[in-house]
Design a protein around this motif. Structure first.
Motif, PDB file in Angstrom:
ATOM      1  N   GLY A  61       0.698  -1.160   0.223  1.00 32.42           N
ATOM      2  CA  GLY A  61       0.146   0.181  -0.065  1.00 32.42           C
ATOM      3  C   GLY A  61       0.785   1.363  -0.047  1.00 32.42           C
ATOM      4  N   ARG A  62       1.995   1.102   0.215  1.00 28.08           N
ATOM      5  CA  ARG A  62       2.909   2.376   0.368  1.00 28.08           C
ATOM      6  C   ARG A  62       3.315   2.783  -1.148  1.00 28.08           C
ATOM      7  N   LYS A  63       3.018   3.747  -1.700  1.00 27.15           N
ATOM      8  CA  LYS A  63       3.200   4.307  -2.872  1.00 27.15           C
ATOM      9  C   LYS A  63       4.787   4.911  -3.024  1.00 27.15           C
ATOM     10  N   THR A  64       5.428   5.476  -2.085  1.00 28.22           N
ATOM     11  CA  THR A  64       6.612   5.840  -2.196  1.00 28.22           C
ATOM     12  C   THR A  64       7.379   5.385  -0.742  1.00 28.22           C
ATOM     13  N   PHE A  65       8.738   5.254  -1.121  1.00 29.88           N
ATOM     14  CA  PHE A  65       9.480   4.844   0.113  1.00 29.88           C
ATOM     15  C   PHE A  65      10.620   5.831   0.283  1.00 29.88           C
ATOM     16  N   ASN A  66      10.596   6.110   1.729  1.00 28.82           N
ATOM     17  CA  ASN A  66      11.562   7.036   2.059  1.00 28.82           C
ATOM     18  C   ASN A  66      12.649   6.218   2.807  1.00 28.82           C
ATOM     19  N   TYR A  67      13.696   6.034   2.168  1.00 28.58           N
ATOM     20  CA  TYR A  67      14.654   4.779   2.661  1.00 28.58           C
ATOM     21  C   TYR A  67      15.191   5.055   4.259  1.00 28.58           C
ATOM     22  N   GLU A  68      15.302   6.417   4.452  1.00 25.92           N
ATOM     23  CA  GLU A  68      15.903   6.726   5.729  1.00 25.92           C
ATOM     24  C   GLU A  68      14.778   6.345   6.850  1.00 25.92           C
ATOM     25  N   GLU A  69      13.712   6.730   6.464  1.00 26.91           N
ATOM     26  CA  GLU A  69      12.709   6.312   7.292  1.00 26.91           C
ATOM     27  C   GLU A  69      12.439   4.899   7.513  1.00 26.91           C
ATOM     28  N   LEU A  70      12.512   4.348   6.343  1.00 23.09           N
ATOM     29  CA  LEU A  70      12.350   2.718   6.582  1.00 23.09           C
ATOM     30  C   LEU A  70      13.399   2.052   7.389  1.00 23.09           C
ATOM     31  N   ARG A  71      14.742   2.711   7.315  1.00 25.00           N
ATOM     32  CA  ARG A  71      15.865   2.026   8.025  1.00 25.00           C
ATOM     33  C   ARG A  71      15.722   2.390   9.875  1.00 25.00           C
ATOM     34  N   ARG A  72      14.829   3.442   9.813  1.00 28.62           N
ATOM     35  CA  ARG A  72      14.654   3.792  11.320  1.00 28.62           C
ATOM     36  C   ARG A  72      13.436   2.979  11.913  1.00 28.62           C
ATOM     37  N   ASP A  73      12.630   1.742  11.055  1.00 26.30           N
ATOM     38  CA  ASP A  73      11.766   1.217  11.544  1.00 26.30           C
ATOM     39  C   ASP A  73      12.479  -0.220  12.033  1.00 26.30           C
ATOM     40  N   PRO A  74      12.395  -0.456  13.271  1.00 34.37           N
ATOM     41  CA  PRO A  74      12.828  -1.441  13.826  1.00 34.37           C
ATOM     42  C   PRO A  74      12.079  -2.783  13.413  1.00 34.37           C
ATOM     43  N   LYS A  75      10.880  -3.039  13.150  1.00 28.98           N
ATOM     44  CA  LYS A  75      10.121  -3.789  12.513  1.00 28.98           C
ATOM     45  C   LYS A  75      10.655  -4.122  11.093  1.00 28.98           C
ATOM     46  N   VAL A  76      10.785  -3.212  10.369  1.00 34.52           N
ATOM     47  CA  VAL A  76      11.192  -3.538   8.928  1.00 34.52           C
ATOM     48  C   VAL A  76      12.673  -3.943   8.900  1.00 34.52           C
ATOM     49  N   ARG A  77      13.508  -3.347   9.679  1.00 36.59           N
ATOM     50  CA  ARG A  77      14.919  -3.701   9.805  1.00 36.59           C
ATOM     51  C   ARG A  77      15.137  -5.184  10.209  1.00 36.59           C
ATOM     52  N   ALA A  78      14.178  -5.540  11.285  1.00 40.12           N
ATOM     53  CA  ALA A  78      14.199  -7.055  11.837  1.00 40.12           C
ATOM     54  C   ALA A  78      13.936  -8.042  10.681  1.00 40.12           C
ATOM     55  N   ILE A  79      12.807  -7.711   9.750  1.00 43.96           N
ATOM     56  CA  ILE A  79      12.448  -8.544   8.902  1.00 43.96           C
ATOM     57  C   ILE A  79      13.584  -8.635   7.666  1.00 43.96           C
ATOM     58  N   ALA A  80      14.297  -7.503   7.294  1.00 44.35           N
ATOM     59  CA  ALA A  80      14.991  -7.397   6.198  1.00 44.35           C
ATOM     60  C   ALA A  80      16.287  -8.057   6.450  1.00 44.35           C
ATOM     61  N   ILE A  81      16.920  -7.977   7.870  1.00 48.53           N
ATOM     62  CA  ILE A  81      18.027  -8.305   8.035  1.00 48.53           C
ATOM     63  C   ILE A  81      17.986  -9.773   9.048  1.00 48.53           C
ATOM     64  N   GLN A  82      18.170 -10.905   8.613  1.00 50.47           N
ATOM     65  CA  GLN A  82      17.890 -11.981   9.478  1.00 50.47           C
ATOM     66  C   GLN A  82      19.313 -12.898   9.159  1.00 50.47           C
ATOM     67  N   THR A  83      19.489 -13.462  10.396  1.00 45.99           N
ATOM     68  CA  THR A  83      20.752 -14.325  10.334  1.00 45.99           C
ATOM     69  C   THR A  83      20.476 -15.495  10.069  1.00 45.99           C
ATOM     70  N   LEU A  84      21.158 -16.380   9.137  1.00 45.80           N
ATOM     71  CA  LEU A  84      20.967 -17.783   8.828  1.00 45.80           C
ATOM     72  C   LEU A  84      21.802 -18.707   9.774  1.00 45.80           C
ATOM     73  N   PHE A  85      21.274 -19.350  10.670  1.00 47.72           N
ATOM     74  CA  PHE A  85      21.982 -20.232  11.544  1.00 47.72           C
ATOM     75  C   PHE A  85      22.121 -21.634  11.233  1.00 47.72           C
ATOM     76  N   THR A  86      23.428 -22.268  11.447  1.00 48.16           N
ATOM     77  CA  THR A  86      23.446 -23.715  11.701  1.00 48.16           C
ATOM     78  C   THR A  86      23.912 -24.089  12.966  1.00 48.16           C
ATOM     79  N   PRO A  87      23.913 -25.409  13.213  1.00 42.94           N
ATOM     80  CA  PRO A  87      24.249 -26.021  14.424  1.00 42.94           C
ATOM     81  C   PRO A  87      25.653 -25.474  15.046  1.00 42.94           C
TER      82      PRO A  87
END
Length: 147
Positions: A61-87
Motif C-alpha cells: 500500500g505504500r506508494k513511495t518509500f523513504n529509505y531513511e525512514e524505513l531504516r529507522r523502523d525496527p520492525k522492517v529492519r528486523a525482517i530485512a536482516i535475518q541471520t541464517l544459523f547452522t548448529p
C-alpha cells in the motif's frame, strides 16, 4: 612355496580392499557434500522467500518509500536482516537492496546507502547476481560477502 603364494594373495587382497574402501569413502563424501550443499541452498532460498513475503506484506500500500525512514523502523529492519544459523553458528544473513542496486538494509550499517553497482570491480560475482536479479526471478548464486 604355498606360504609365499598365500602371503602374496593376502597382500593383493589387502591392497584391493584398501583401494575399494578409499573409493567408497570418496564417493560417500562427495554424495554427502552434494546433499548438504543442496539442503543449505534450499534453506537460504526458503529464508529469502519468507523475508520477501513478509516485507511485501508490511510494505503493501505504500506508494513511495523513504529509505531513511524505513531504516529507522525496527520492525522492517528486523525482517530485512535475518541471520541464517547452522548448529555451529551463523552461516550468513539476508539483506535488502532496491531495483537499482541501492543497499537499503545490511548487517553492516556502513554498507547501507551505497549502490552495489559501484563495487563491480571489487565484487564482480556479487554485482553480476544483483544485475541478474533486476531482470530474473529467483536468482541464486554465491555472494562475496560485503564485510
Amino acid at each position: 612355496m604355498a606360504g609365499r603364494v598365500l602371503d602374496n594373495m593376502t597382500q593383493g587382497n589387502l591392497k584391493f580392499s584398501a583401494q575399494g574402501a578409499k573409493a567408497i569413502t570418496t564417493a560417500d563424501f562427495q554424495m554427502a557434500k552434494e546433499i548438504l550443499t543442496a539442503y543449505g541452498e534450499y534453506i537460504v532460498k526458503d529464508k529469502a522467500q519468507d523475508v520477501a513475503t513478509e516485507l511485501a506484506h508490511v510494505l503493501a500500500g505504500r506508494k513511495t518509500f523513504n529509505y531513511e525512514e524505513l531504516r529507522r523502523d525496527p520492525k522492517v529492519r528486523a525482517i530485512a536482516i535475518q541471520t541464517l544459523f547452522t548448529p555451529h553458528g551463523p552461516a550468513g544473513y539476508t539483506d535488502l537492496y532496491d531495483r537499482h542496486g541501492y543497499i537499503l538494509f545490511h548487517p553492516d550499517r556502513n554498507v547501507e546507502g551505497h549502490n552495489q553497482l559501484n563495487w563491480e570491480k571489487q565484487y564482480p560475482e556479487t554485482t553480476a547476481l544483483v544485475k541478474r536479479s533486476f531482470k530474473e526471478d529467483n536468482v541464486s548464486g554465491y555472494f562475496n560477502l560485503l564485510r
